[in-house]
Write an enzyme that holds these catalytic residues in place. Structure first.
Site, short mmCIF file in Angstrom:
data_model
loop_
_atom_site.label_atom_id
_atom_site.label_comp_id
_atom_site.label_asym_id
_atom_site.label_seq_id
_atom_site.Cartn_x
_atom_site.Cartn_y
_atom_site.Cartn_z
N HIS A 161 -0.29 -8.92 -6.10
CA HIS A 161 0.39 -8.12 -5.07
C HIS A 161 -0.37 -8.01 -3.75
O HIS A 161 -0.08 -7.12 -2.94
CB HIS A 161 0.67 -6.69 -5.59
CG HIS A 161 1.84 -6.60 -6.53
ND1 HIS A 161 1.94 -7.35 -7.68
CD2 HIS A 161 2.95 -5.82 -6.51
CE1 HIS A 161 3.04 -7.04 -8.32
NE2 HIS A 161 3.69 -6.14 -7.63
N HIS A 211 5.46 -10.76 -5.51
CA HIS A 211 6.49 -9.75 -5.21
C HIS A 211 6.87 -9.89 -3.75
O HIS A 211 6.08 -9.60 -2.86
CB HIS A 211 5.96 -8.35 -5.49
CG HIS A 211 7.01 -7.28 -5.52
ND1 HIS A 211 7.97 -7.15 -4.53
CD2 HIS A 211 7.28 -6.30 -6.42
CE1 HIS A 211 8.76 -6.12 -4.83
NE2 HIS A 211 8.36 -5.59 -5.97
N HIS A 272 13.58 -10.01 -11.49
CA HIS A 272 13.28 -8.67 -11.00
C HIS A 272 14.18 -8.33 -9.81
O HIS A 272 14.17 -9.02 -8.79
CB HIS A 272 11.81 -8.62 -10.60
CG HIS A 272 11.26 -7.26 -10.34
ND1 HIS A 272 11.48 -6.59 -9.17
CD2 HIS A 272 10.50 -6.43 -11.11
CE1 HIS A 272 10.86 -5.43 -9.20
NE2 HIS A 272 10.26 -5.30 -10.37
N GLU A 324 12.76 -5.10 -15.25
CA GLU A 324 13.50 -4.45 -14.16
C GLU A 324 14.45 -5.45 -13.50
O GLU A 324 14.50 -5.59 -12.27
CB GLU A 324 12.51 -3.88 -13.13
CG GLU A 324 11.54 -2.89 -13.74
CD GLU A 324 10.50 -2.36 -12.76
OE1 GLU A 324 10.09 -1.20 -12.91
OE2 GLU A 324 10.10 -3.10 -11.85
N GLU A 340 17.13 0.52 -10.67
CA GLU A 340 15.99 1.14 -10.00
C GLU A 340 16.37 1.61 -8.59
O GLU A 340 17.09 0.91 -7.87
CB GLU A 340 14.83 0.15 -9.93
CG GLU A 340 13.55 0.73 -9.37
CD GLU A 340 12.43 -0.28 -9.30
OE1 GLU A 340 11.48 -0.05 -8.52
OE2 GLU A 340 12.50 -1.30 -10.01
N CYS A 342 14.57 1.68 -5.99
CA CYS A 342 14.11 0.67 -5.03
C CYS A 342 15.09 -0.49 -4.92
O CYS A 342 15.25 -1.07 -3.83
CB CYS A 342 12.74 0.14 -5.43
SG CYS A 342 11.38 1.30 -5.18
N CYS A 408 6.68 3.45 -6.40
CA CYS A 408 7.41 2.79 -5.31
C CYS A 408 8.69 3.53 -4.94
O CYS A 408 9.10 3.52 -3.77
CB CYS A 408 7.72 1.35 -5.70
SG CYS A 408 8.48 1.17 -7.33
N CYS A 409 9.35 4.16 -5.91
CA CYS A 409 10.64 4.80 -5.61
C CYS A 409 10.49 6.03 -4.70
O CYS A 409 11.21 6.14 -3.69
CB CYS A 409 11.38 5.14 -6.89
SG CYS A 409 11.90 3.68 -7.82
#
Length: 647
Positions: A161, A211, A272, A324, A340, A342, A408-409
């Protein structure tokens, strides 16, 4: 001490630099969004939510970043304090996302205390940056054994990441610069981006970010600076996808990160869901900025796949908790839905960009559906509890949480909400698009003059909107007013969901009180006339309660219906239905009533009627899906089996 003095001096000098004048961008989206800085939400449904985000959620998220070590990690990496790295490899990105949201908020609500706090935080981030621009706190703190990451820069791009983190840095830096005029964070971002342009590219290091996000950030840096090298790097990263999958024999799951095929050849949404939504948004940006239509054709195909086969009624995407991820076509379970928060935000990003490319209202129809349903329920009404997954059915124990180890959300919510005004209006040449219905005052800067639009509405509770136009001078131009698909018997584009009770109630559109029958094209009512100050548009949309059925291939929902009114999907909770809802059936026909309850859950419209339980008709109450899970652990349901009355 020497490093501390160096960064203090750099920050002072950087803050005093004049605003840069970006080089002219050769091309961009054909439709231009009206910047959020030119739109003031000054009442109605959304003002309290933006106020809560500003007063509660932004400081709350910063506090959580402090408590969990996310901010200390920068200070430790920069030698400003002693300590060890805490958390996960991608935690740097959470701080950047909150900075982005705080910067948007600063632009519309001056807050010297918040601005000073951001200055101190940016100082720590700048100190954590290595001399050549590298910024990744876990590896800087522990180069030989980073926590939750692998030793060596770019050594595990399938997991670490690094580029995801700095993509969010770039977005935050642009937002902070736009809000304050200060270059402090922008200079950090540019130094890092310059390192990447010297490291990756044709003839240099290859690699696929695990990502997606950096593509969006690089596009923003390009727009801000006019430096084409950032655009070229974003395009390079996109074009690298799919190459390794053709020769790899390890069995690696390339589809999980959308690396199974070259992006221009992808036709099905897989893997994802957040990564996919960010990648599709990046493809739209790079396609618009370079004219590469292969990217645009690809995301058009992918959109058709998602909207017709892989999207929930709420606009949520990503049905599987494992990975996810998107499931197979029509794989849309209710109780185990992932959806999700996000991913909802990524879906809005993508659909807004498609509107800017193509000018069709169907993309903003999806945006609106996600906004009021798949996204808004991800944060509590009081702004300090969050959903990560968003299920459509539960037997209880499904409550928002104050924070997550992977957070992250909460931080994505914080950055999206204050940017909402920037999605409401757009323009192209001498045409103004009105996309969202929210009480607001907007200044649209057309090539020949500025036009102020004041919008007043009680949407989504009522279907009446009033617009007052004030051009600088009397002149001819066009207003394109979005007519939502739900007002024309189409809940979503495509065939995945359909109303079972179609209506013939027509919308009413008046200009200065005179009934108008405008040209309808691409989902917009087009009004082309000579406008003068004080001209008024009145739009009234019918809002009956609608029953919705899913495509028969969605096996989970065969023989079931859901309820909707206007843009809002409804659900039933056991607290309103005598303790249970999972045993309720809804009538195939029958009347529902709508009543506004000002004291319930911030004020909302209730749908009431009759349902069937154990062979007996019983009272039934439904609330908007976004308002669920505020009254303890309760049963909740969106889709209900249908019963057919013999009477």
């Amino acid at each position: 001490m020497k490093k501390l003095c160096f960064w203090l001096g750099l920050l002072f000098l950087s803050a005093c630099k004049p605003s840069p004048q970006p080089a002219a961008i050769a091309q961009d989206y054909p439709i231009h969004p009206v910047p959020f800085t030119d739109v003031l939400i000054d009442g109605g449904f959304w003002l309290p939510r933006l106020d809560t985000n500003r007063r509660v959620t932004i400081p709350y998220d910063f506090k959580k970043c402090e408590e969990t070590g996310r901010i200390d990690n920068f200070a430790i990496a920069g030698g400003l304090k002693k300590g060890e790295f805490r958390g996960k490899r991608y935690d740097d990105s959470d701080v950047f996302k909150v900075i982005e949201g705080a910067s948007y908020s600063l632009k519309t609500h001056a807050d010297p205390t918040l601005e000073t706090y951001l200055d101190s935080l940016i100082f720590k981030i700048a100190a954590a940056q290595e001399d050549d621009g590298y910024l990744y706190t876990t590896r800087t703190i522990n180069p030989d054994k980073p926590v939750d990451a692998t030793p060596g820069r770019w050594s595990n791009m399938y997991r670490d990441h690094e580029l995801y983190n700095v993509g969010h840095l770039y977005e935050a830096a642009v937002a902070h610069y736009q809000a304050t005029g200060k270059r402090t964070l922008l200079d950090v971002a540019l130094k890092n981006a310059d390192l990447l342009t010297q490291t990756f590219g044709p003839g240099l290091k290859s690699g696929v970010p695990d990502h997606q996000e950096i593509e969006i950030g690089l596009a923003k840096l390009y727009r801000t600076t006019g430096e084409k090298k950032y655009l070229d790097l974003a395009r390079f990263f996109l074009n690298e996808r799919g190459k390794e999958a053709k020769t790899d024999t390890t069995g690696r799951d390339f589809a999980y990160i959308q690396n199974h095929l070259p992006v221009a050849e992808q036709t099905e949404a897989v893997g994802h869901a957040v990564r996919a939504g960010y990648m599709y948004s990046g493809m739209a940006d790079i396609g618009a900025l370079t004219g590469d239509t292969t990217f645009i054709h690809a995301i058009d195909r992918l959109w058709e796949n998602v909207v017709n086969k892989k999207m929930y009624l709420t606009g949520g995407i990503g049905s599987r908790s494992e990975g996810e991820a998107f499931g197979e076509d029509y794989e849309l379970p209710n109780a185990t839905a992932y959806n999700e928060t996000c991913a909802a935000i990524a879906n809005m990003f993508w659909n807004h960009r498609l509107f800017l490319l193509h000018g069709e209202a169907k993309y903003m129809d999806i945006f609106e559906r996600v906004l009021y349903n798949g996204f808004l329920g991800g944060v509590s009404l009081d702004g300090n509890a969050f959903f990560y997954p968003n299920v459509l059915e539960t037997s209880g124990d499904n409550l928002r949480q104050p924070w997550f180890n992977t957070a992250c959300c909460p931080v994505n919510v914080v950055r999206f909400l204050p940017s909402l005004p920037g999605y409401a209006y757009a323009w192209r040449e001498e045409k103004i698009y009105i996309n969202l219905f929210l009480t607001s005052t907007a200044t649209i800067r057309l090539p020949e003059q500025n036009v102020v639009i004041e919008q007043i509405t009680n949407y989504p509770w009522e279907g009446k909107m009033n617009f007052t136009l004030t051009p600088e001078r009397e002149d001819t131009f066009e207003v394109a007013l979005r007519i939502p698909g739900w007002a024309d018997n189409q809940p979503v584009p495509g065939i995945l969901y359909q109303y079972t009770n179609r209506t013939n109630t027509n919308l009413l559109l008046r200009v200065n009180g005179e009934l108008l029958y405008p040209e309808m094209k691409d989902g917009f009512a087009h009004i082309n006339r000579k406008w003068k100050a004080g001209d008024r548009i009145e739009l009234t949309l019918p809002m009956p309660v609608r029953r919705i059925a899913a495509h028969e291939s969605v096996t989970e929902n065969r023989g079931k219906v859901a309820l909707e009114r206007g843009p809002l999907v409804y659900c039933a909770e056991s607290v309103d239905n005598n303790g249970k809802v999972l045993d309720l059936n809804l009538p195939e026909a029958g009347k529902f009533e709508v009543n506004f309850s000002p004291d319930l859950l911030g004020g909302l419209n209730l749908i009431t009627g009759t349902a069937l339980r154990a062979g007996n008709e019983v009272p039934f109450t439904a609330i908007p899906y976004y308002a669920r899970a505020h009254r303890g652990s309760v049963e909740m349901r969106v889709w209900f089996p249908v019963y057919y009355s013999l009477r």
